[in-house]
Scaffold this motif. Sequence first.
Motif, PDB file in Angstrom:
ATOM      1  N   ASP A 136       0.806  -1.211   0.000  1.00 43.79           N
ATOM      2  CA  ASP A 136       0.000   0.000   0.000  1.00 43.79           C
ATOM      3  C   ASP A 136       0.847   1.273   0.000  1.00 43.79           C
ATOM      4  N   TRP A 137       2.147   1.127   0.036  1.00 41.55           N
ATOM      5  CA  TRP A 137       3.006   2.310   0.078  1.00 41.55           C
ATOM      6  C   TRP A 137       2.907   3.086  -1.233  1.00 41.55           C
ATOM      7  N   PRO A 138       3.113   4.387  -1.195  1.00 42.85           N
ATOM      8  CA  PRO A 138       3.025   5.190  -2.431  1.00 42.85           C
ATOM      9  C   PRO A 138       4.245   4.988  -3.322  1.00 42.85           C
ATOM     10  N   LYS A 139       4.111   5.430  -4.553  1.00 40.53           N
ATOM     11  CA  LYS A 139       5.227   5.355  -5.480  1.00 40.53           C
ATOM     12  C   LYS A 139       6.221   6.482  -5.176  1.00 40.53           C
ATOM     13  N   PRO A 140       7.480   6.304  -5.527  1.00 44.16           N
ATOM     14  CA  PRO A 140       8.484   7.344  -5.242  1.00 44.16           C
ATOM     15  C   PRO A 140       8.179   8.647  -5.972  1.00 44.16           C
ATOM     16  N   SER A 141       8.576   9.744  -5.351  1.00 42.38           N
ATOM     17  CA  SER A 141       8.430  11.071  -5.945  1.00 42.38           C
ATOM     18  C   SER A 141       9.642  11.908  -5.551  1.00 42.38           C
ATOM     19  N   ASP A 142       9.717  13.115  -6.071  1.00 39.63           N
ATOM     20  CA  ASP A 142      10.839  13.987  -5.760  1.00 39.63           C
ATOM     21  C   ASP A 142      10.505  14.997  -4.672  1.00 39.63           C
ATOM     22  N   ARG A 143       9.377  14.843  -3.999  1.00 35.65           N
ATOM     23  CA  ARG A 143       8.989  15.804  -2.971  1.00 35.65           C
ATOM     24  C   ARG A 143       9.706  15.600  -1.633  1.00 35.65           C
ATOM     25  N   GLY A 165      12.523  -5.292 -14.158  1.00 39.83           N
ATOM     26  CA  GLY A 165      13.801  -4.632 -14.356  1.00 39.83           C
ATOM     27  C   GLY A 165      14.745  -4.806 -13.196  1.00 39.83           C
ATOM     28  N   ARG A 166      14.696  -5.938 -12.530  1.00 36.59           N
ATOM     29  CA  ARG A 166      15.479  -6.156 -11.314  1.00 36.59           C
ATOM     30  C   ARG A 166      16.968  -6.004 -11.543  1.00 36.59           C
ATOM     31  N   ALA A 167      17.503  -6.539 -12.664  1.00 41.02           N
ATOM     32  CA  ALA A 167      18.938  -6.452 -12.930  1.00 41.02           C
ATOM     33  C   ALA A 167      19.375  -5.002 -13.067  1.00 41.02           C
ATOM     34  N   GLU A 168      18.594  -4.190 -13.750  1.00 42.28           N
ATOM     35  CA  GLU A 168      18.945  -2.784 -13.917  1.00 42.28           C
ATOM     36  C   GLU A 168      18.842  -2.039 -12.594  1.00 42.28           C
ATOM     37  N   ILE A 169      17.853  -2.390 -11.777  1.00 44.62           N
ATOM     38  CA  ILE A 169      17.721  -1.758 -10.473  1.00 44.62           C
ATOM     39  C   ILE A 169      18.961  -2.012  -9.631  1.00 44.62           C
ATOM     40  N   LEU A 170      19.401  -3.252  -9.574  1.00 46.32           N
ATOM     41  CA  LEU A 170      20.565  -3.598  -8.766  1.00 46.32           C
ATOM     42  C   LEU A 170      21.821  -2.907  -9.287  1.00 46.32           C
ATOM     43  N   LEU A 237      12.896   1.745   0.072  1.00 46.08           N
ATOM     44  CA  LEU A 237      12.272   1.506  -1.229  1.00 46.08           C
ATOM     45  C   LEU A 237      12.104   0.010  -1.416  1.00 46.08           C
ATOM     46  N   VAL A 238      10.895  -0.423  -1.735  1.00 48.41           N
ATOM     47  CA  VAL A 238      10.585  -1.831  -1.991  1.00 48.41           C
ATOM     48  C   VAL A 238      10.433  -2.015  -3.492  1.00 48.41           C
ATOM     49  N   ALA A 239      11.280  -2.847  -4.077  1.00 44.18           N
ATOM     50  CA  ALA A 239      11.219  -3.145  -5.513  1.00 44.18           C
ATOM     51  C   ALA A 239      10.836  -4.608  -5.686  1.00 44.18           C
ATOM     52  N   LEU A 240       9.642  -4.970  -5.234  1.00 47.80           N
ATOM     53  CA  LEU A 240       9.141  -6.341  -5.283  1.00 47.80           C
ATOM     54  C   LEU A 240       7.728  -6.339  -5.837  1.00 47.80           C
ATOM     55  N   HIS A 241       7.304  -7.504  -6.329  1.00 45.66           N
ATOM     56  CA  HIS A 241       5.914  -7.669  -6.706  1.00 45.66           C
ATOM     57  C   HIS A 241       5.573  -9.155  -6.672  1.00 45.66           C
ATOM     58  N   GLY A 242       4.291  -9.459  -6.802  1.00 47.11           N
ATOM     59  CA  GLY A 242       3.851 -10.852  -6.807  1.00 47.11           C
ATOM     60  C   GLY A 242       4.025 -11.534  -5.455  1.00 47.11           C
ATOM     61  N   GLU A 243       4.493 -12.772  -5.497  1.00 54.22           N
ATOM     62  CA  GLU A 243       4.660 -13.552  -4.272  1.00 54.22           C
ATOM     63  C   GLU A 243       5.716 -12.943  -3.356  1.00 54.22           C
ATOM     64  N   TYR A 244       6.711 -12.300  -3.922  1.00 48.65           N
ATOM     65  CA  TYR A 244       7.750 -11.663  -3.107  1.00 48.65           C
ATOM     66  C   TYR A 244       7.138 -10.543  -2.257  1.00 48.65           C
ATOM     67  N   LEU A 245       6.271  -9.754  -2.870  1.00 49.43           N
ATOM     68  CA  LEU A 245       5.638  -8.669  -2.126  1.00 49.43           C
ATOM     69  C   LEU A 245       4.681  -9.214  -1.071  1.00 49.43           C
ATOM     70  N   VAL A 271       8.807   1.626 -13.462  1.00 44.91           N
ATOM     71  CA  VAL A 271       9.763   1.222 -12.436  1.00 44.91           C
ATOM     72  C   VAL A 271      11.076   1.974 -12.625  1.00 44.91           C
ATOM     73  N   LYS A 272      11.507   2.112 -13.868  1.00 44.19           N
ATOM     74  CA  LYS A 272      12.740   2.841 -14.148  1.00 44.19           C
ATOM     75  C   LYS A 272      12.624   4.298 -13.716  1.00 44.19           C
ATOM     76  N   ALA A 273      11.484   4.932 -13.989  1.00 48.12           N
ATOM     77  CA  ALA A 273      11.281   6.321 -13.570  1.00 48.12           C
ATOM     78  C   ALA A 273      11.210   6.442 -12.055  1.00 48.12           C
ATOM     79  N   HIS A 274      10.538   5.504 -11.391  1.00 51.21           N
ATOM     80  CA  HIS A 274      10.455   5.533  -9.929  1.00 51.21           C
ATOM     81  C   HIS A 274      11.830   5.357  -9.300  1.00 51.21           C
ATOM     82  N   LEU A 275      12.615   4.440  -9.857  1.00 54.31           N
ATOM     83  CA  LEU A 275      13.953   4.210  -9.316  1.00 54.31           C
ATOM     84  C   LEU A 275      14.815   5.459  -9.469  1.00 54.31           C
ATOM     85  N   LYS A 276      14.719   6.126 -10.604  1.00 49.57           N
ATOM     86  CA  LYS A 276      15.525   7.328 -10.825  1.00 49.57           C
ATOM     87  C   LYS A 276      15.162   8.407  -9.805  1.00 49.57           C
TER      88      LYS A 276
END
Length: 376
Positions: A136-143, A165-170, A237-245, A271-276
């Motif tokens: 339920d956490w919100p998506k990342p922002s620059d605020r 995009g897990r490999a790129e995130i790491l 920051l949580v970068a998970l989904h599905g069963e992992y989440l 996901v790429k935009a949120h990570l940035k």
Amino acid sequence: MARTRERVVAMKPVNDAIAAATEAERQARNFSFTEDRAASVRGDERDAAILRGRDRYGYDWNHAIRYADAWYAAHVGWNHRPPSKVAERPAYDRGFADGGGDVDDLFDAARRANLAAARSPFPVQPQRTVQSLPSDWPKPSDRPRPTPWPRRVIILGDHPAAALGRAEILERFRETGGRCGGHAIFLTAARGFVSSTETSPEADELTPARADELIASPEQGERLRALLAAIDVEDILVALHGEYLRVLDAHSGALPTCRNRERTRNTPLQVKAHLKLWLDRGREAGSNVGAGHIRWSKATKGLTAKLGELTARYQGLGLTEAIWFRSNRAVRWHGFIDPGGELLDPTLIVGSKARLRDEMARALRLFGGATRFDAH
């Protein structure tokens, strides 16, 4: 007109069939969502009552909702308030009676209120907390304001299916936060929660059966709590989904309460935009970064970005000139120094237009966190 009426009559069975199929799909989707909630840590007694009305009495979705509303009202000591629709009244009355209500008793509401006050609260799942779940956490922002990297934590799954995009995130995390003291925690199918220094590439994806085992294991919650114990966490920051989440939701009680808690979601591009956004909010020790949302606009002479009272304007020919607005009078950004005492140059040369926005945003945040030494 006669042909039009005939066409309407001929199409009526088709339209009725389409409407019936749409309604059946809606009810199946709603019941499926309720079943998932009832099976997870987010379900409550009202979800169970909805499913009980369907299974025990064969109610559709609308009547099952009325049944659950009435059951819950009777169970917690509320008054009998039937719905306005006459067709849904029997389902409401039956749910009220199953919850312990009796409309013929004059003191029914007082009796049920006393029972509800003396009754212990509804049993909750062992791992459920009053905090919001990571899903339920919100998506990342620059605020949010920038946070030092040693106080930032990212939670990943050690399998390509764990996050989009897990490999790129790491890789991007290691290039920025990893070298500046950031912390990473992995959720693996074999061992559960482990530190980024202990993990090795996983060959198996986390299955629903294995996820249930990790959820039922109290050791995973203690392990996650131990991994976070030595960190003064301010940003997660949580970068998970599905069963992992789902596993992380079950052990969310081990997560600390901190200022910023966010989660990536949806498509790989998002996901790429949120990570940035999240990576840009990290700062190295001893540095200052201006915080806040950057507003972009098109000016008559080029691209403009604003952060508070600061404005960065692209004037073409590869030049990004920073201008500071105060009292509606443009004054060039001279006299600003960084934490190390170095004078900042108000003119920035950008070699590639592809990096124009990134460089303008970096310049804005650099000046936003600087000190204006020369008032003139």
